[in-house]
Write an enzyme that holds these catalytic residues in place. Structure first.
Site, short mmCIF file in Angstrom:
data_model
loop_
_atom_site.label_atom_id
_atom_site.label_comp_id
_atom_site.label_asym_id
_atom_site.label_seq_id
_atom_site.Cartn_x
_atom_site.Cartn_y
_atom_site.Cartn_z
CD GLU A 269 -5.53 6.06 0.79
OE1 GLU A 269 -5.82 4.86 0.74
OE2 GLU A 269 -4.57 6.50 1.44
CG HIS B 11 0.27 6.28 -0.46
ND1 HIS B 11 -0.74 7.08 -0.94
CD2 HIS B 11 -0.29 5.55 0.56
CE1 HIS B 11 -1.86 6.84 -0.24
NE2 HIS B 11 -1.60 5.91 0.67
CG HIS C 279 -1.81 1.16 1.37
ND1 HIS C 279 -3.13 1.15 0.96
CD2 HIS C 279 -1.60 2.41 1.85
CE1 HIS C 279 -3.68 2.32 1.20
NE2 HIS C 279 -2.77 3.12 1.74
CD GLU C 280 1.62 3.65 3.74
OE1 GLU C 280 1.88 4.75 3.19
OE2 GLU C 280 0.56 3.44 4.37
ZN ZN Z 1 -3.01 5.24 2.13
#
Ligand code: ZN
Length: 494
Positions: free
Chosen positions: A293, A267, A263-264
């Site tokens: 997101e 980003h 997830h990170e």
């Molecule tokens: Zn996030």
């Protein structure tokens, strides 16, 4: 005159960006390695730096400069035009709030964090309630001062996702609720329950090894960023050439660190791939929470929970955990990492139930800003909505209304961008699938084609395009939540 003004704007941009860089570095330090003993001095320094930012930015010279440039927008080059837009937005958001209110509010916010923490630990909403009440009063006052028309909630929604309104979200969430509630029921009835193996003991050093292996494979450039751990994982960009992510490890949960890391990394990819032509500028960061997101969720869910991704990576993970994962087949693993469960805690929720958690917060925030609501009633409103949407009721406020930190920082209007991110991701994926064979790429863990598309259509623009423009230009149509529902049904209803 125009050339002079452009020069002035560029100087302002690099000065404010330098101040912002410093603030970010302090934040990084505080969240990772800073000592607890230094908290007071850190707060003083943070306060002084905020003052420098405020005084450099909020004054009549800057106001006039932005006005003059805005009047001659048609004559400006693309980069300058984008800078004028972004700074005008930022200026208008703060300028109308009196300095005294602004600093009193900052003090309130810093105190309410510890009140929230204490309330959560003691499972007692009444400790946090007086702070929340004051924060809401300030927010309502600020919304009035900022003087935008339409639903009062729109003003703060726009802070996190420019262009998004109550009207758009009402339609979005109504549609989602109608399709997701029955889907949750269906999936829970028939899915495999064989998931306990995830909660064995998994050596943390090996979890770290897997995280370090996977981030460059996903495209993260280790020479322009780094990874460490923190209690609440996050991504922070000092510049496009210094993007930092954190993850966290739990010994009794193998999937937590894996999907947090992915997830990170999503980003971080956004930040690292912003075009270098913007330099150190307010344009050199992701445009909104929702688009950000969309990238982290695309990596985590659309790619990272795809079976082909695990065709490649499960053998590598099994090599690390020969004993623990000995009997785990690809089918068993895939079912476990996509397990759907009605739960109370948003950050632990699966892809399908996740938007229902957001809807609870959306309904409550909308109510707060359109009605005169007694804060003491909020816990029961919260619990009723959980019962209605998810069929379960919190036993205490810690697993209910106190679970998220956002309101203690005054961050109302933030939550919807999480759900929008998932929906944008589905629309992006749909378009990408017309141009490339994502499953084949994942099966070989060849990420170049995927990375290149995201860079060319989303990442490289930084904050120079509005979220709606990015979606329209990348996918050929405006935001359409049907793709999200289609994605969920294709994946879970079979
Ligand atoms: Zn996030």
């Amino acid at each position: 005159m125009l050339t002079e003004n452009i020069e002035k704007l560029n100087k302002l941009d690099s000065k404010l960006s330098a101040v912002f860089y410093t603030q970010s570095l302090l934040e990084w330090d505080a969240e990772t390695i800073a000592s607890i003993g230094g908290v007071e001095e850190r707060a003083i320094v943070a306060g002084k730096i905020s003052e420098i930012y405020f005084n450099t930015f909020i004054n009549t010279d800057v106001e006039n400069l932005l006005e003059e440039l805005n009047e001659r927008k048609a004559e400006l080059d693309e980069i300058t035009k984008a800078k004028v837009s972004i700074y005008k937005r930022k200026f208008d958001n703060i300028a109308k709030i009196p300095v005294k209110d602004y600093s009193d509010y900052q003090v309130l916010i810093s105190k309410s964090y510890s009140a929230w923490e204490k309330a959560k630990n003691e499972e007692d909403f009444s400790i946090f309630a007086p702070f929340l009440e004051k924060i809401i009063i300030y927010q309502k006052k600020f919304i009035k001062l900022r003087g935008k028309s339409g639903h009062p909630y729109n003003t703060i929604l726009d802070d996190f996702e420019p262009g998004i309104t109550v009207e758009i979200l009402d339609e979005f969430f109504d549609k989602l609720r109608d399709s997701i509630v029955p889907l949750v029921q269906k999936v829970c009835d028939k899915q495999s329950k064989d998931i306990d193996f995830i909660n064995q003991k998994f050596d943390i050093a090996k979890q770290a090894e897997f995280s370090e292996y996977i981030i460059p494979k996903l495209g993260f450039d280790n020479s322009r960023g780094m990874m460490t751990t923190s209690v609440h994982p996050f991504t922070l960009n000092l510049s496009r050439n210094d993007v930092r992510i954190t993850t966290h490890f739990q010994e009794n949960n193998i999937t937590e660190s894996i999907f947090t890391t992915i997830h990170e990394t999503g980003h971080a990819m956004y930040e690292q791939n912003i075009s270098e032509k913007y330099g150190l500028s307010a344009l050199t960061t992701g445009v909104s929470m929702g688009i950000h997101e969309s990238q982290s969720r695309l990596y985590e869910n659309n790619l990272g929970r795809n079976i082909n991704f695990w065709n490649f990576n499960l053998p590598i993970l099994k090599h690390l955990y020969e004993k623990e994962l000995k009997d785990v087949s690809i089918g068993k693993w895939y079912a476990a990492v996509n397990h759907v469960k009605r739960s109370l805690i948003r950050i632990e929720a699966d892809e399908v139930t996740y938007p229902l958690h957001i809807m609870v917060r959306y309904e409550i925030e909308k109510k707060i800003f359109s009605e005169d609501i007694d804060v003491n009633e909020l816990p029961s409103i919260w619990n009723d909505l959980y019962e209605e949407y998810l069929g379960i009721r919190p036993k205490n406020d810690a697993e209910g209304i106190l679970q998220d930190v956002h309101w203690s920082g005054g961050d109302f209007g933030y939550f919807p961008s999480y759900a929008l991110g998932s929906a944008y991701a589905a629309q992006f994926e749909k378009t990408m699938r017309k141009k490339m064979d994502i499953d084949k790429d994942l099966n070989n863990l060849e990420m170049d084609e995927i990375k290149e598309w995201l860079k060319e259509n989303i990442h490289k623009y930084g904050s120079s395009k509005m979220p709606s423009e990015i979606i329209k230009d990348a996918t050929g149509e405006k935001f359409n939540s049907d793709y999200y529902i289609e994605y969920l049904y294709n994946k879970y209803d079979n």
